[in-house]
Design an enzyme around this catalytic site. Structure first.
Site, short mmCIF file in Angstrom:
data_model
loop_
_atom_site.label_atom_id
_atom_site.label_comp_id
_atom_site.label_asym_id
_atom_site.label_seq_id
_atom_site.Cartn_x
_atom_site.Cartn_y
_atom_site.Cartn_z
N LYS A 38 -14.08 5.70 3.95
CA LYS A 38 -12.56 5.86 3.46
C LYS A 38 -11.53 5.28 3.65
CE LYS A 38 -10.93 9.81 5.79
NZ LYS A 38 -10.98 11.05 5.83
N ARG A 136 -5.58 22.51 2.78
CA ARG A 136 -5.18 21.37 2.37
C ARG A 136 -6.03 21.84 1.07
NH1 ARG A 136 -6.53 15.79 5.12
NH2 ARG A 136 -8.79 16.77 4.55
N HIS A 165 -13.37 21.41 6.23
CA HIS A 165 -12.70 20.47 7.04
C HIS A 165 -11.69 21.03 9.08
CE1 HIS A 165 -11.15 16.49 8.65
NE2 HIS A 165 -10.37 16.38 8.18
N ARG A 222 -19.32 14.71 9.36
CA ARG A 222 -18.80 13.71 8.46
C ARG A 222 -17.80 12.67 10.13
NH1 ARG A 222 -16.90 18.58 6.02
NH2 ARG A 222 -14.90 17.81 6.55
N TYR A 266 16.12 -11.83 12.91
CA TYR A 266 16.94 -10.67 12.03
C TYR A 266 18.21 -10.05 12.52
CZ TYR A 266 14.05 -12.35 7.93
OH TYR A 266 13.87 -13.09 6.83
N CYS A 313 9.59 -9.73 11.50
CA CYS A 313 9.61 -10.53 10.39
C CYS A 313 8.73 -9.65 9.40
CB CYS A 313 10.10 -12.17 10.28
SG CYS A 313 11.19 -11.85 11.34
N MET A 314 8.63 -10.15 7.82
CA MET A 314 7.49 -9.79 7.37
C MET A 314 6.24 -10.32 7.44
SD MET A 314 7.32 -10.28 2.52
CE MET A 314 9.12 -8.65 2.75
N ASP A 315 5.49 -11.68 7.92
CA ASP A 315 5.01 -12.38 7.81
C ASP A 315 5.29 -13.01 9.29
OD1 ASP A 315 4.47 -11.84 5.22
OD2 ASP A 315 6.41 -13.92 5.07
C1 LIG Z 1 -11.28 11.53 7.12
C2 LIG Z 1 -11.91 12.23 6.74
C3 LIG Z 1 -13.65 12.75 7.70
C4 LIG Z 1 -13.47 12.12 8.78
O1 LIG Z 1 -13.06 12.65 10.60
P1 LIG Z 1 -12.65 11.14 11.27
O2 LIG Z 1 -11.70 12.21 12.81
O3 LIG Z 1 -12.01 10.15 11.25
O4 LIG Z 1 -13.58 11.47 11.58
C5 LIG Z 1 -14.48 14.32 7.80
N1 LIG Z 1 -14.17 15.25 6.65
C6 LIG Z 1 -12.64 14.81 5.86
C7 LIG Z 1 -12.81 16.11 4.64
C8 LIG Z 1 -12.12 13.69 6.01
O5 LIG Z 1 -10.42 13.87 5.44
#
Ligand SMILES: *Cc1c(COP(=O)(O)O)cnc(C)c1O
Length: 373
Positions: A38, A136, A165, A222, A266, A313-315
């Site tokens: 992600k 969540r 999770h 995961r 700035y 700054c921004m850049d």
């Molecule tokens: C982001 C996420 C993960 C991975 O989490 P890490 O802490 O980066 O290993 C696994 N499962 C879900 C549902 C997540 O949102």
């Protein structure tokens, strides 16, 4: 168009592979691995990381929303892709087009999801989100069986498995994680007893869970952040297989010698105590270098730490270069990574910015070209 920008992110693919191997080698036999890609692979480039992970034997991927699967599919990645967040009916056609596995809960419009599958003559494989304490997304474990029966009513939906999770997998106090594991494990046995012969996926562990709780690997994990070289635990890992492999670099575009008493940037928040060498670097908060590091962060030039002076700054940003460093225009600058004996870690940046490495990684903007070697 090839970027001519001196500011760039360099990705060491050899170290990436070592990390990916380390994680797979430390799993229970038979555990499947979902590589979390992600947010553009936590800023590392999802297509490049996805291809490497595929070569290293990962079984599937996970992204937050179906849009994130589009570049992966366009790059020819065919492995299963899980969607970690809930989707609304406005995304269901894209779910089918990208052939991803959406998460569903009690709030999901199963009628609309089924219809999206039916329109394309496809059966949509989906994962039931279970809430074991994160609060969540998902249904309580006690409702899992009920949901399985509900999903069965839709001919264009197929339940692939269950995921939950952890809220506190990285905490030294393991009580919360152990409670969540207990709830998910009870559901796991319940479902297995109710549907013998069904080969459901059961997935709980993120990186912290994968490292700290081998007992909750079930048949799939995961991991995300650990693959990118950041250990989420406060304890050390065995061996030294896992290291960050992203560097943020730039080059000096101006060097001036300024007298004491003048101010920088700035708001004139930094005034030179005496004559100093000030270098300007073409990177700013729009690139994801946090503005809160103004007068706080430092960069490496000529192997020496140079403090950021004045507001970022921004850049652009300005740094004070120690007198012993002979700096000139074009010199290499390291903002994250190593130079000579010195190192600036993403953990250090995150600490100074009062955040976590995840936010620093994912904040690195797409304006910064990624270079893979
Ligand atoms: C982001 C996420 C993960 C991975 O989490 P890490 O802490 O980066 O290993 C696994 N499962 C879900 C549902 C997540 O949102």
């Amino acid at each position: 168009m090839e970027s001519t920008r001196p500011t760039r992110i360099e990705i060491d693919t050899e170290q990436a592979r070592l990390n990916f191997r380390y994680v797979r080698e430390h799993l229970n036999a038979g555990t499947k691995t979902t590589f979390v890609l992600k947010a553009n692979a936590y800023g590392h480039g999802s297509v490049e990381m996805g291809k490497l992970a595929e070569e290293e034997g990962y079984d599937s991927f996970a992204v937050a929303m179906p849009e994130e699967a589009v570049p992966l599919r366009e790059a020819g990645i065919t492995l299963p892709i899980y969607i970690l967040g809930l989707t609304l009916p406005t995304s269901f056609d894209l779910v089918v087009e990208t052939n991803v596995i959406p998460a569903v809960s009690e709030c999901t419009d199963l009628v609309a999801l089924n219809a999206a599958g039916k329109r394309k003559n496809k059966v949509i494989s989906c994962m039931l989100a279970i809430n074991t304490g994160m609060n969540r997304i998902g249904v309580p474990a006690e409702k899992a069986l009920d949901m399985v029966e509900r999903i069965k009513l839709y001919p264009n939906l197929k339940l692939r498995g269950f995921f939950t999770h952890m809220a506190n997998g990285d905490s030294p106090d393991q009580e919360s994680a152990k409670n969540q594991i207990k709830l998910f494990k009870a559901m796991f046995y319940h479902i297995q007893a109710a549907y013998p012969g069904e080969e459901f996926v059961f997935s709980m562990n993120n990186s912290a869970g994968t490292l700290a709780f081998p007992e909750s690997q079930f048949n799939s994990v995961r991991p995300g952040i650990i693959l990118y070289g950041i250990n989420p635990l406060s304890t050390k890992l065995d061996g030294e297989g896992v290291k960050p492999f992203l560097s943020l670099k730039s080059r000096v575009t101006q060097v001036v010698r300024l007298p004491g008493g003048v101010s920088i940037g700035y708001g004139s928040t930094y005034t030179l105590p005496n004559e100093m060498t000030i270098a300007t670097i073409p990177i700013g908060y729009a690139d994801g270098y946090p503005r809160i590091l103004s007068n706080r962060g430092s960069v490496l030039i000529g192997g020496a730490r140079c403090p950021v002076v004045g507001r970022i700054c921004m850049d652009m940003l300005m740094v004070a270069v120690p007198d012993e460093v002979a700096v000139k225009v074009g010199d290499d600058v390291v903002l994250i990574g190593t130079q000579g004996e010195e190192e600036i870690t993403v953990n250090e940046i995150a600490r100074l910015a009062d955040t976590i490495p995840y936010e620093i990684f994912t904040g690195l903007s797409l304006r910064v070209p990624r270079i893979y070697y």
